[in-house]
Design an enzyme around this catalytic site. Structure first.
Site, PDB file in Angstrom:
ATOM      1  N   LEU A  46      48.410  21.804  43.200  1.00 32.34           N
ATOM      2  CA  LEU A  46      49.000  23.090  42.345  1.00 32.34           C
ATOM      3  C   LEU A  46      48.361  24.160  42.954  1.00 32.34           C
ATOM      4  O   LEU A  46      47.350  24.295  43.758  1.00 32.34           O
ATOM      5  CB  LEU A  46      48.093  22.905  41.085  1.00 32.34           C
ATOM      6  CG  LEU A  46      48.410  21.604  39.964  1.00 32.34           C
ATOM      7  CD1 LEU A  46      47.464  21.618  38.909  1.00 32.34           C
ATOM      8  CD2 LEU A  46      49.755  21.731  39.552  1.00 32.34           C
ATOM      9  N   ASP A  47      49.346  25.241  42.882  1.00 29.15           N
ATOM     10  CA  ASP A  47      48.806  26.521  43.249  1.00 29.15           C
ATOM     11  C   ASP A  47      47.618  26.925  42.953  1.00 29.15           C
ATOM     12  O   ASP A  47      46.819  26.363  41.922  1.00 29.15           O
ATOM     13  CB  ASP A  47      49.798  27.724  42.742  1.00 29.15           C
ATOM     14  CG  ASP A  47      51.253  27.589  43.505  1.00 29.15           C
ATOM     15  OD1 ASP A  47      51.350  26.714  44.431  1.00 29.15           O
ATOM     16  OD2 ASP A  47      52.025  28.167  43.094  1.00 29.15           O
ATOM     17  N   ARG A  48      46.729  27.628  43.729  1.00 25.28           N
ATOM     18  CA  ARG A  48      45.406  28.018  43.523  1.00 25.28           C
ATOM     19  C   ARG A  48      45.176  28.727  42.107  1.00 25.28           C
ATOM     20  O   ARG A  48      44.406  28.645  41.310  1.00 25.28           O
ATOM     21  CB  ARG A  48      44.973  29.136  44.543  1.00 25.28           C
ATOM     22  CG  ARG A  48      43.543  29.601  44.344  1.00 25.28           C
ATOM     23  CD  ARG A  48      42.978  30.582  45.472  1.00 25.28           C
ATOM     24  NE  ARG A  48      43.774  31.804  45.380  1.00 25.28           N
ATOM     25  CZ  ARG A  48      43.614  32.859  44.748  1.00 25.28           C
ATOM     26  NH1 ARG A  48      42.688  32.792  43.975  1.00 25.28           N
ATOM     27  NH2 ARG A  48      44.344  33.989  45.168  1.00 25.28           N
TER      28      ARG A  48
END
Length: 209
Positions: free
Chosen positions: A66-68
């Protein structure tokens, strides 16, 4: 030459465990923490935090990323075979991914389907946009809630003198209020949800891209 550098801070809360068995650990990834070492982050990453919580020599094997800035469910394989099995299921799209986003303005009622093709403008920066010559992409959206704009509360004397806690941040693009939207990607293009929401005129509130 030596170099001394501090990593950007992340949340101090432990990473929540949703489920664990002999093969997998299912975690609740917090927002603001990258999955693995990248750029300015090393120890302040999900994998390094998990290792510090368990054992420094333990090797967590992420099955999805998942994106940061995104929070959500992540699968970590305890063995290479378990990770491979779970990654295979994700690639075959036998599992359905769902997201919830906070977006600018009042999102329309009903189920909205966006099937605009997406192309990469700059892979290095991660910049993608809707373009007729792009790859096929399709996302279903449904508004869960709408929160209208609220009038600012009058400042008290103590506010003016700066003796109170910092007020919660107000996103600069939310002057029309904001909506909570359920997002169901039917294809898996990079940044698909954020690009389609922007195309519909309701970008994600705190999206830096």
């Amino acid at each position: 030459h030596t170099l001394h550098r501090h990593e950007p801070p992340v949340t101090g809360k432990e990473i929540g465990i949703i489920h664990e068995d002999d093969d997998l650990i299912v975690i609740d990834k917090p927002a603001g923490v990258p999955v693995h070492s990248a750029g300015r982050y090393h120890y302040n990453s999900v994998l390094e935090i998990m290792r510090s919580q368990r054992h420094p020599e333990w090797v967590p094997r992420p099955c999805n990323r998942l994106d940061r800035l995104t929070s959500g469910v992540m699968f970590l394989g305890k063995t290479a075979k378990a990770a491979e099995n779970m990654t295979g299921k994700l690639k075959a799209r036998t599992l359905q991914k769902e997201y919830v986003a906070r977006v600018k303005g009042k999102f329309p009622d009903g189920v909205i389907v966006c099937d605009q093709p997406i192309m990469s403008v700059s892979p290095k920066v991660g910049l993608n946009r809707v373009r007729a010559t792009g790859k096929e992409a399709k996302t279903k959206f449904r508004r869960l809630a709408y929160i209208p704009p609220q009038a600012p509360e009058p400042q008290s004397a103590s506010d003016a003198e700066g003796r109170v806690a910092t007020p919660p941040p107000i996103y600069t693009n939310e002057d029309e209020g904001y909506s909570i939207v359920h997002c169901l990607p039917l294809t898996g293009r990079t940044h698909q949800i954020r690009v389609h929401l922007q195309f519909l005129g309701h970008p994600i509130s705190n999206d830096p891209i």
